[in-house]
Enzyme design. Sequence first.
Site, short mmCIF file in Angstrom:
data_model
loop_
_atom_site.label_atom_id
_atom_site.label_comp_id
_atom_site.label_asym_id
_atom_site.label_seq_id
_atom_site.Cartn_x
_atom_site.Cartn_y
_atom_site.Cartn_z
N CYS A 124 -25.75 18.67 -4.03
CA CYS A 124 -26.45 17.52 -4.61
C CYS A 124 -27.96 17.64 -4.40
O CYS A 124 -28.62 18.39 -5.10
CB CYS A 124 -25.88 16.22 -4.07
SG CYS A 124 -26.32 14.78 -5.07
N HIS A 226 -20.21 16.66 -5.00
CA HIS A 226 -19.98 16.62 -3.55
C HIS A 226 -18.62 17.22 -3.22
O HIS A 226 -17.64 16.49 -3.07
CB HIS A 226 -20.08 15.18 -3.06
CG HIS A 226 -21.48 14.66 -2.98
ND1 HIS A 226 -22.25 14.74 -1.84
CD2 HIS A 226 -22.27 14.10 -3.92
CE1 HIS A 226 -23.44 14.23 -2.07
NE2 HIS A 226 -23.48 13.83 -3.33
N GLU A 228 -17.56 18.32 -0.48
CA GLU A 228 -17.07 17.89 0.83
C GLU A 228 -16.16 16.67 0.74
O GLU A 228 -15.37 16.39 1.65
CB GLU A 228 -18.25 17.60 1.78
CG GLU A 228 -18.99 16.30 1.55
CD GLU A 228 -19.99 16.33 0.39
OE1 GLU A 228 -20.68 15.31 0.18
OE2 GLU A 228 -20.09 17.36 -0.29
#
Length: 261
Positions: A124, A226, A228
């Site tokens: 990001c 994202h 994660e």
Amino acid sequence: MALNVSETGGQRPVIGITSYLEQARTGVWDVRAAFLPQVYLDAVTDAGGIALVLPPQPVDAGIASRIVEGLDGLVLSGGADIDPARYGQEPHARTGAPRSDRDDFEFALLDAAIGAELPFLAICRGAQLLNVAQGGSLIQHLPDVVGDERYQLGDGIFNPIRVEVAEGTRIAQLYGDDLSATAHLYHHQAIDALGEDLVVTSRTEDGIIEALELPTVPFGVAVQWHPEEHREDRRLFAGLIAAARAHHHDRTRPSTAKEQA
């Protein structure tokens, strides 16, 4: 799903993850502190790495190089907007206040990482930082371009969409037979003019760049989404860990072996 050390091919590499300085409260304390969502730590450890949090701090080229020397890989995490002065623009009304401590630290760290060919995954803000570092620019407020808030719904709510990555790229190698991914979006800014040496590897249906890479280094992958946040898909982190392990092996093997290679 977490991996055993034996499953990852040996020693766990050390992965530095950039973080933020924020006002934080815990118990009787209300202080400035290093902050990083746990999902970043989990993503690295699930994929077989050791997570090391890197807070913004005073930095110069020498300090950045010293930090990089102690790492096997780097994650440039998401967060606050980059100062538009870095890419020659005045701030948009919706652009966040400059966080010069983080900008200074991470631009220096990225420069050192590229110079040392340290494997990195930029997420990001990290993808935007890579683009600016390479001389590119940003769209400061995406709703001005796409007409709505779909890329950042607000209130910490990620908008999951399906993305496809380009064949023949580093990220395609990581994704294998399935070149699609669920991308958890939360960005009100995006890549505009592309920086030098960068290659676009994924766009949304309306043309917004969602992934890019730096092919002049062994592993330099960046995504606007994202990863994660997607616990069932650790392919990007697994790729970083594999590259970090190779980097560690290459820089620590005896010099005679390097000369013969």
